[in-house]
Every structure is written in structure tokens, then in C-alpha cells.
Design a protein around this motif. Structure first.
Motif, PDB file in Angstrom:
ATOM      1  N   MET A  53       0.823  -1.209   0.000  1.00 29.41           N
ATOM      2  CA  MET A  53       0.000   0.000   0.000  1.00 29.41           C
ATOM      3  C   MET A  53       0.857   1.258   0.000  1.00 29.41           C
ATOM      4  SD  MET A  53      -3.145  -1.052   2.562  1.00 29.41           S
ATOM      5  CE  MET A  53      -4.006   0.506   2.295  1.00 29.41           C
ATOM      6  N   SER A  97      -5.548   0.811  -3.151  1.00 26.46           N
ATOM      7  CA  SER A  97      -6.729   0.995  -2.303  1.00 26.46           C
ATOM      8  C   SER A  97      -7.435  -0.322  -1.998  1.00 26.46           C
ATOM      9  CB  SER A  97      -7.713   1.958  -2.977  1.00 26.46           C
ATOM     10  OG  SER A  97      -8.179   1.410  -4.208  1.00 26.46           O
ATOM     11  N   THR A  98      -7.226  -1.352  -2.799  1.00 28.11           N
ATOM     12  CA  THR A  98      -7.934  -2.622  -2.610  1.00 28.11           C
ATOM     13  C   THR A  98      -7.022  -3.760  -2.163  1.00 28.11           C
ATOM     14  OG1 THR A  98      -7.665  -3.229  -4.953  1.00 28.11           O
ATOM     15  CG2 THR A  98      -9.660  -2.015  -4.347  1.00 28.11           C
ATOM     16  N   GLU A 105     -16.411   1.809   0.584  1.00 31.98           N
ATOM     17  CA  GLU A 105     -15.574   2.184   1.718  1.00 31.98           C
ATOM     18  C   GLU A 105     -16.417   2.415   2.972  1.00 31.98           C
ATOM     19  OE1 GLU A 105     -13.087   5.567   0.750  1.00 31.98           O
ATOM     20  OE2 GLU A 105     -13.397   5.131  -1.379  1.00 31.98           O
ATOM     21  N   SER A 142      -4.129   3.568   7.895  1.00 30.92           N
ATOM     22  CA  SER A 142      -4.815   4.442   6.936  1.00 30.92           C
ATOM     23  C   SER A 142      -4.781   5.906   7.356  1.00 30.92           C
ATOM     24  CB  SER A 142      -6.268   3.986   6.752  1.00 30.92           C
ATOM     25  OG  SER A 142      -7.007   4.137   7.953  1.00 30.92           O
ATOM     26  N   ASP A 159      -2.039   7.607   2.110  1.00 31.83           N
ATOM     27  CA  ASP A 159      -2.856   8.428   1.215  1.00 31.83           C
ATOM     28  C   ASP A 159      -3.818   7.540   0.426  1.00 31.83           C
ATOM     29  OD1 ASP A 159      -1.524  10.739   1.988  1.00 31.83           O
ATOM     30  OD2 ASP A 159       0.056  10.437   0.479  1.00 31.83           O
ATOM     31  N   GLY A 160      -4.913   8.128   0.003  1.00 33.48           N
ATOM     32  CA  GLY A 160      -5.853   7.417  -0.850  1.00 33.48           C
ATOM     33  C   GLY A 160      -6.929   6.683  -0.068  1.00 33.48           C
ATOM     34  N   PRO A 161      -7.951   6.186  -0.769  1.00 32.16           N
ATOM     35  CA  PRO A 161      -9.074   5.500  -0.127  1.00 32.16           C
ATOM     36  C   PRO A 161      -8.694   4.088   0.326  1.00 32.16           C
ATOM     37  CG  PRO A 161      -9.327   5.427  -2.503  1.00 32.16           C
ATOM     38  CD  PRO A 161      -8.122   6.286  -2.228  1.00 32.16           C
ATOM     39  N   LEU A 162      -9.522   3.534   1.221  1.00 34.66           N
ATOM     40  CA  LEU A 162      -9.355   2.157   1.684  1.00 34.66           C
ATOM     41  C   LEU A 162     -10.641   1.409   1.351  1.00 34.66           C
ATOM     42  CD1 LEU A 162      -7.807  -0.040   3.200  1.00 34.66           C
ATOM     43  CD2 LEU A 162      -8.796   0.835   5.330  1.00 34.66           C
ATOM     44  N   VAL A 163     -10.607   0.640   0.290  1.00 38.60           N
ATOM     45  CA  VAL A 163     -11.783  -0.103  -0.169  1.00 38.60           C
ATOM     46  C   VAL A 163     -11.803  -1.475   0.505  1.00 38.60           C
ATOM     47  CG1 VAL A 163     -12.938  -1.117  -2.161  1.00 38.60           C
ATOM     48  CG2 VAL A 163     -11.782   1.093  -2.383  1.00 38.60           C
TER      49      VAL A 163
END
Length: 374
Positions: A87, A95-96, A163, A317, A321-325
């Protein structure tokens, strides 16, 4: 020499962890050449195998069910390290990675480790027995953890897409820790006898506990000195595995991208790599008619993979940075639902034939195929 002996400077179990630490230090600043990457990959595999070996040594010292717990936690530490390293390296699938790796670990443990254990044990012993009370509580905990962390994010409305919102993620992390801690207390303190290997009659019905650790084909338990040495080597192996994974992560992503596979395959590769040595341990126990221990390993690994990974990723997280799906896609949810139903029917009987193993392994094959060709 016993299988748990780690004495002697030329034993591979001592040499490999030390060699991987040296390799990590030597290649940290310069690791672009293909030959160096090959050495890193070999070191990563060797470090994982050595780490699981030393976890087994410590586990053999403390006995069941603590042994299965230690092995599951050690494997999960490796998994968490690999996920965080991937990550932090960024990439389109960052993110996945957590979702894909955890889901892959759940499918590999519930269908792969459980399936191969039942198949190997039943082929050799005709029928295999286990305690449905202990195994059932483990499966229930896994289902609850998977539902909270992987299924619900697909249906909530506070977060974007698949998310969790920050508060929902915090709740899921705390709930995961509570469920995991509750099961560990049940397994090791409150109802420990539900998780030790059982004996059975000619019909596969459970008749009692197998309490003779020295009469079942195991090597003698290691001494305290050997156990402490293995604990130190286990720590060295874990540190090197996480570091080498960091160096190798761009190559893994490039390989998946060049083959045209979905990014979810990266998570499958991580889970297969991490769980391969543990699968071997489960098969060994199944051949000795200790399927209960094999199931402890399988369900314990699935539980630790969710119950420890998700809280760790939730904390990480904050800085990543970025989303966590986390929410599963429809195909993944269907595979999980089928696996849960089949697992419940398998566990409820307290004994199994080879057919149950074939069914679980077929589901694993479906998961692997659909990961490559969704």
C-alpha cells in the motif's frame, strides 16, 4: 535429529533467517538488477518458511491449542507487513490490496487448508473426526468477522463506494479485536478442551481427547533454550520478510500488470505465498489423524487475518494516502456465501469423508479461476 531441533551453526533453520537479514541490509539501497530481484524473491520465500518453522517450534513447546494460535499470529504478522508495504508503494490497486489479500486469505483457509486437510486425512483414515463445538465456534467467529469487515462496507451509505466512513472503520476495527480476543480466551482458557485433537471409532464418531503428545508421532517437545532461540530467529525472519517484500513489491505489481490480470491477483499471490507453509503443517497433522489441529490452523488463520489485519490497516490508513476499499464485489460475496454454507454443513457433523474435502477444494479452484478471469 528431531524436526524441531535448531541447534548447530549449519542448520538451515538458523542460517536462513540470518542470511535473509544480511540480504535485506545488502540490497536495501540497490535492488533494480534482475539477479538481485531473484535473490530477494528466494530470500522472501526462505524467510517465510523459516518463520513458520520457528513458530511451529515455539508452538510445539507450548502445546495445543496455543501452538495453532502462535502459528496463525506469526503468519498474520507477515501478511500485514506485506499489505502495508504494497500500500505504501502506491499503484493503481493500492486501495484494494487489504481487501483482496484478506478475502484471498479467507477463501484459501476455509476452502484450501480445510479442504486439503479433510481430503488427505479421510483418504488415509477413511473418516476423520473433530470437535464440532470448538470448530463451530471458530467458524462462527470467522463469518462474523468477514461480514463486519468485508460485506457490510458494500451496503453502507456513509462512505463513498465500497468504503467505510472513518467512524465506521473505527467501529469495525474495535469489533474485530473484540471478536478475536473473545475467541482466543475461549480457545486457550475457557474451553481449551474443545480445540485439542480427538480420537474416534471405526465410524468416525468422536470418542475422546488425544492427550498424549509424545505418543502420536511428534518429535519430543524442544527444550526451553531451543524455544527461546526459535523465538529470536522468528523475529529476525519476520523483520526480513517484511523488508524484502517492500523491495519486491514493485516487481509483483509489474508482473501482474504485464500479464493483464486484475489487481486482485496481487492479493491472491500474497495470500498463497504466506499461507503455503502453514498449509503444509495442516497436511502433516491431517496425515497423523489430527484434523482438529489442521482445522485450528485453517480457521485460526482466517480469524487472525481479519481480526488483526483490519485494525492494523485502519490505524495505518491515518498516514496512508488514498481510499481504503474493503467492500466485496458481487462475485466475491457469492463465493463467500457459498463457502459459509458449505463450511457450516461440514463442521456440523463433527466428522468428514473425502468428498467434503473435494467440495472445498473445488470452491477454492473457482475462486482462483475467477480472480484471474472475473
Amino acid at each position: 535429529m528431531s524436526s524441531t531441533d535448531v541447534r548447530g551453526p549449519f542448520q538451515w533453520t538458523v542460517a536462513v533467517p540470518l542470511a535473509t537479514v544480511v540480504l535485506l541490509a545488502a540490497t536495501w539501497a540497490n535492488h533494480e538488477h534482475w539477479l538481485v530481484l531473484v535473490l530477494i524473491a528466494l530470500g522472501l520465500v526462505g524467510g517465510i518458511i523459516a518463520a513458520v518453522h520457528h513458530a511451529e517450534v515455539v508452538a510445539h513447546r507450548v502445546g495445543e491449542p496455543f501452538g495453532s494460535l502462535i502459528l496463525a499470529v506469526a503468519v498474520t504478522v507477515i501478511e500485514v507487513g506485506l499489505i502495508v508495504m504494497l500500500m505504501t508503494s502506491g499503484g493503481d490497486g493500492a486501495s484494494t490490496y487489504a481487501r483482496d489479500t484478506v478475502f484471498a486469505a479467507v477463501m484459501i483457509t476455509l476452502n484450501g487448508i480445510v479442504g486439503i486437510s479433510l481430503l488427505v486425512g479421510a483418504l488415509k483414515h477413511h473418516l476423520v473426526s473433530f470437535n464440532p463445538s470448538g470448530t463451530g465456534s471458530a467458524l462462527t467467529t470467522v463469518v462474523a468477522l468477514a461480514s463486519l469487515t468485508l460485506v457490510l462496507p458494500s451496503f453502507t451509505t456513509s462512505g463513498a463506494g465500497l468504503e467505510y466512513s472513518p467512524s465506521q472503520l473505527a467501529f469495525a476495527a474495535v469489533a474485530s479485536l473484540v471478536l478475536y480476543a473473545g475467541f482466543v480466551f475461549t480457545q486457550t482458557v475457557r474451553h481449551r478442551d474443545f480445540f485439542v485433537p480427538v480420537s474416534s471409532d471405526e465410524y468416525g464418531s468422536m470418542t475422546g481427547l488425544l492427550g498424549d503428545e509424545d505418543g502420536d508421532g511428534h518429535a519430543d517437545p524442544p527444550s526451553g533454550r531451543e524455544a527461546w532461540l526459535s523465538l529470536g530467529l522468528l523475529t529476525a525472519a519476520l523483520v526480513s520478510v517484511v523488508g524484502l517484500a517492500k523491495l519486491l513489491s514493485p516487481t509483483i505489481e509489474d508482473a501482474v500488470r504485464s500479464l493483464g490480470f486484475p489487481y486482485a491477483v496481487v492479493g491472491v499471490v500474497i495470500a498463497l505465498l504466506v499461507l503455503a507453509p502453514e498449509s503444509i503443517s495442516a497436511i502433516r497433522n491431517a496425515r497423523r489423524d489430527r484434523v482438529q489441529t489442521s482445522l485450528n490452523l485453517g480457521y485460526g488463520s482466517a480469524m487472525a487475518s481479519i481480526g488483526l489485519t483490519i485494525p492494523t490497516i485502519a490505524i495505518a490508513s491515518i498516514w496512508l494516502d488514498g481510499p481504503l476499499v474493503l467492500g466485496l464485489e458481487p462475485t466475491q460475496m457469492v463465493l463467500l456465501a457459498i463457502t459459509v454454507v458449505v463450511s457450516v454443513l461440514t463442521v456440523a457433523q463433527g466428522r468428514a469423508k473425502a468428498q467434503q474435502g473435494v467440495i472445498h477444494l473445488t470452491l477454492l479452484a473457482a475462486f482462483l479461476f475467477l480472480s484471474v478471469k472475473p
